[in-house]
Design a protein around this motif. Structure first.
Motif, PDB file in Angstrom:
ATOM      1  N   ALA A 285       0.829  -1.207   0.000  1.00 43.73           N
ATOM      2  CA  ALA A 285       0.000   0.000   0.000  1.00 43.73           C
ATOM      3  C   ALA A 285       0.864   1.257   0.000  1.00 43.73           C
ATOM      4  CB  ALA A 285      -0.932  -0.003   1.207  1.00 43.73           C
ATOM      5  N   ALA A 288       1.697   1.987  -3.354  1.00 42.30           N
ATOM      6  CA  ALA A 288       0.533   2.089  -4.240  1.00 42.30           C
ATOM      7  C   ALA A 288       0.459   0.924  -5.217  1.00 42.30           C
ATOM      8  CB  ALA A 288       0.539   3.422  -4.982  1.00 42.30           C
ATOM      9  N   THR A 289       0.866  -0.262  -4.749  1.00 42.57           N
ATOM     10  CA  THR A 289       0.826  -1.462  -5.583  1.00 42.57           C
ATOM     11  C   THR A 289      -0.400  -2.290  -5.221  1.00 42.57           C
ATOM     12  OG1 THR A 289       3.238  -1.523  -5.679  1.00 42.57           O
ATOM     13  CG2 THR A 289       2.070  -3.540  -6.277  1.00 42.57           C
ATOM     14  N   PRO A 290      -1.383  -2.411  -6.121  1.00 38.15           N
ATOM     15  CA  PRO A 290      -2.577  -3.211  -5.818  1.00 38.15           C
ATOM     16  C   PRO A 290      -2.219  -4.672  -5.632  1.00 38.15           C
ATOM     17  CG  PRO A 290      -2.553  -2.590  -8.125  1.00 38.15           C
ATOM     18  CD  PRO A 290      -1.423  -1.839  -7.474  1.00 38.15           C
ATOM     19  N   PRO A 350      -6.680  -1.540 -11.625  1.00 41.95           N
ATOM     20  CA  PRO A 350      -5.844  -1.306 -10.427  1.00 41.95           C
ATOM     21  C   PRO A 350      -6.331  -0.148  -9.570  1.00 41.95           C
ATOM     22  CG  PRO A 350      -4.736  -0.514 -12.402  1.00 41.95           C
ATOM     23  CD  PRO A 350      -5.942  -1.255 -12.867  1.00 41.95           C
ATOM     24  N   SER A 351      -7.039   0.807 -10.159  1.00 44.49           N
ATOM     25  CA  SER A 351      -7.456   1.986  -9.408  1.00 44.49           C
ATOM     26  C   SER A 351      -8.502   1.675  -8.340  1.00 44.49           C
ATOM     27  CB  SER A 351      -8.004   3.055 -10.351  1.00 44.49           C
ATOM     28  OG  SER A 351      -9.150   2.571 -11.042  1.00 44.49           O
ATOM     29  N   GLN A 353      -8.244  -0.101  -5.834  1.00 46.36           N
ATOM     30  CA  GLN A 353      -7.630  -0.156  -4.503  1.00 46.36           C
ATOM     31  C   GLN A 353      -6.905   1.141  -4.128  1.00 46.36           C
ATOM     32  OE1 GLN A 353      -5.264  -3.666  -3.720  1.00 46.36           O
ATOM     33  NE2 GLN A 353      -6.574  -4.968  -4.981  1.00 46.36           N
ATOM     34  N   THR A 354      -6.773   2.071  -5.047  1.00 49.61           N
ATOM     35  CA  THR A 354      -5.937   3.251  -4.834  1.00 49.61           C
ATOM     36  C   THR A 354      -6.379   4.069  -3.624  1.00 49.61           C
ATOM     37  OG1 THR A 354      -5.456   3.368  -7.200  1.00 49.61           O
ATOM     38  CG2 THR A 354      -5.051   5.354  -5.878  1.00 49.61           C
ATOM     39  N   GLU A 355      -7.659   4.380  -3.538  1.00 51.06           N
ATOM     40  CA  GLU A 355      -8.153   5.227  -2.452  1.00 51.06           C
ATOM     41  C   GLU A 355      -7.986   4.550  -1.100  1.00 51.06           C
ATOM     42  OE1 GLU A 355     -12.274   7.517  -1.058  1.00 51.06           O
ATOM     43  OE2 GLU A 355     -12.100   6.668  -3.082  1.00 51.06           O
ATOM     44  N   MET A 357      -5.755   2.304  -0.235  1.00 50.74           N
ATOM     45  CA  MET A 357      -4.347   2.264   0.140  1.00 50.74           C
ATOM     46  C   MET A 357      -3.883   3.619   0.674  1.00 50.74           C
ATOM     47  SD  MET A 357      -2.521  -0.280  -2.661  1.00 50.74           S
ATOM     48  CE  MET A 357      -3.007   0.640  -4.124  1.00 50.74           C
ATOM     49  N   ALA A 358      -4.318   4.698   0.022  1.00 48.34           N
ATOM     50  CA  ALA A 358      -3.938   6.036   0.485  1.00 48.34           C
ATOM     51  C   ALA A 358      -4.533   6.339   1.853  1.00 48.34           C
ATOM     52  CB  ALA A 358      -4.389   7.081  -0.535  1.00 48.34           C
TER      53      ALA A 358
END
Length: 385
Positions: A285, A288-290, A350-351, A353-355, A357-358
Motif C-alpha cells: 500500500a 501504491a501497488t494493488p 488497479p485503481s 484499490q488506490t483510495e 491504500m492512500a
C-alpha cells in the motif's frame, strides 16, 4: 539506559530496529541486548541466538519444535534477569514473547513493554486480560487498538506504523530495475510467499501454479520474487521448476543497502502483487501497488483459527481503511483457479484499490513524526511515569 529487546520474525526485526534508532536519538547513552535479526543487530545488538529459530507460525507447525522453543524462552528470560535492564521490550510474536515476560515478571519488577498490540479485535479477545498480568505498556500500530488495551489496565500508546516512514524508490530507480532485468514495459507481478520456512514451503508451489495460469492469459507477464535472507536458498529451490522462471532477488548476494534499494524498486515497479497475509500488505500500500492476498495453513490450524475469528478479513489494508477492496483467498479458498482470475481483474482495474491504500497510509500516521521515534518517546514516558 539498558534496554533488552526480543523480536521473533522479520517484521518484528524492522519494528525493533526503528525503535532502537529512535531510542538512540532520545537517549544517546542507551545500550541494547536481546534477540533480534540483521536490522536490529545493525543498530547495535548482539543477538542471544539466531532470530529465525522463532519464526514459526501455526499450531501444527509449532508442536514439533515446542521443546526447543521452550528452552529458548527460558534462556531468554534468564538473560533478561541477569541483565537487569531498565525495560524489557518484546516485539510481536506473542506466543513466545509473552511467555518470556511472564517468567521475568514472576521473578522481578522489571518494566515490560510489548510492541504490537495483539489482535484481540480479530480473535481470542481474552488475551488482553492475560497479557495485562505481565505487560505494563503496549505500543500499538493501529489507531483503533488503544481502547482494547486500556480497558484491562495497560497503558497503550498508538505510535503509528513504521511502513509510513519508509522511503519508496524514486522513478529513476524503478525504471532502472525494469531495464536491468529485461522487463521493459511488460506487466510485472511481484510474488511474496512470506519469510518463514514453513509458509514459503507451503505457499510457493501454489504460487507457481497461479503464475502458470496468468502467463497463459498474458504471455508477456514477468514475475519478480524478493526473498527474505534466511529462506532465499529455499525459494530458489522451489521456483527452479516453475514454467515461467521469476527473477529471484536474493539479499544475501549484495550489501544490505543494495538489497533494500532493490526490493523497494521491485515493490514500486510491480503492477500487481500476489502476497501472503501480514504486514506485507502495508508495504504494498505504501508503494501504491494493488494486491491479492493468498494464504494457506494446516487443516488443524485453519479449523481452530477460522472458528475463533471475529472479523471477515485478515488484510490490514481492508481493516484500516474499513473497506473490502483487496481480494483474499484463505484456507479452503486458497486455490490457483480462484487466485489467478482475481489477479487478472486487479491488473485490469488497479485503481479500485488506490483510495483505500492512500487512506490506510494516512490513518497509520503518514506525515507525522516517524513511528520509531514516537515509540521511543512513549517508552521513556512510561518509565518516567
Amino acid at each position: 539506559m539498558n534496554v533488552f529487546l526480543v523480536a521473533g520474525e522479520m517484521s518484528g526485526d524492522r519494528l525493533g530496529a526503528a525503535l532502537m534508532e529512535g531510542l538512540k536519538e532520545v537517549a544517546p547513552d542507551v545500550r541494547f541486548s536481546g534477540v533480534g535479526g540483521p536490522l536490529m543487530q545493525a543498530q547495535g545488538m548482539q543477538s542471544l541466538f539466531p532470530m529465525d529459530e522463532l519464526s514459526v507460525m501455526g499450531i501444527a507447525e509449532v508442536l514439533p519444535k515446542y521443546r526447543h522453543l521452550k528452552r529458548r524462552m527460558h534462556q531468554t528470560a534468564e538473560a533478561v534477569l541477569a541483565a537487569q535492564p531498565d525495560v524489557l521490550i518484546t516485539i510481536d510474536s506473542p506466543d513466545f514473547c509473552l511467555r518470556v515476560a511472564k517468567e521475568v515478571k514472576a521473578k522481578s519488577n522489571i518494566r515490560t513493554v510489548h510492541y504490537v498490540a495483539p489482535s484481540v479485535w480479530a480473535w481470542r479477545p481474552k488475551r488482553a486480560v492475560k497479557m495485562a498480568r505481565v505487560i505494563d505498556q503496549v505500543l500499538a500500530l493501529l489507531p483503533f487498538e488503544p481502547p482494547y488495551m486500556e480497558a484491562v489496565g495497560m497503558r497503550c500508546d498508538f505510535v503509528g506504523h513504521p511502513v509510513v516512514s519508509e522511503p519508496v524508490a524514486p522513478e529513476g530507480e524503478v525504471q532502472a530495475f525494469r531495464d536491468d532485468h529485461g522487463i521493459g514495459d511488460a506487466p510485472l507481478l511481484i510474488a511474496l510467499p512470506g519469510s518463514r520456512r514453513g509458509e514459503v514451503s507451503r505457499l510457493t508451489p501454489a504460487f507457481g501454479e497461479v503464475v502458470e495460469k496468468l502467463v497463459a492469459a498474458k504471455p508477456d507477464l514477468r514475475v519478480v520474487l524478493p526473498a527474505a535472507g534466511p529462506v532465499a536458498g529455499l525459494v530458489k529451490e522451489l521456483v527452479s521448476d516453475w514454467a515461467h522462471a521469476p527473477v529471484v532477488l536474493d539479499p544475501n548476494d549484495v550489501a544490505p543497502d543494495v538489497a533494500l534499494a532493490r526490493k523497494r524498486a521491485a515493490f514500486r515497479a510491480a503492477d500487481v502483487a500476489l502476497a501472503a497475509s501480514g504486514t506485507v500488505s502495508l508495504e504494498l500500500a505504501a508503494n501504491a501497488t494493488p494486491m491479492v492476498i493468498a494464504y494457506d495453513m494446516s487443516w488443524l490450524s485453519w479449523q481452530i483459527m477460522s472458528r475463533a475469528a471475529l472479523i471477515d478479513t485478515v488484510t490490514l489494508v481492508n481493516l484500516v481503511s474499513d473497506t473490502r477492496v483487496v481480494p483474499e483467498f484463505l484456507g479452503p479458498s486458497f486455490k490457483p483457479e480462484n487466485i489467478a482470475p482475481a489477479i487478472l481483474d486487479v491488473l485490469g482495474n488497479p485503481s479500485a484499490q488506490t483510495e483505500a491504500m492512500a487512506l490506510t497510509m494516512q490513518r497509520l500516521g503518514q506525515g507525522a513524526e516517524r513511528p520509531g521515534l514516537r515509540a521511543a518517546r512513549a517508552v521513556l514516558e512510561g518509565l518516567e511515569g
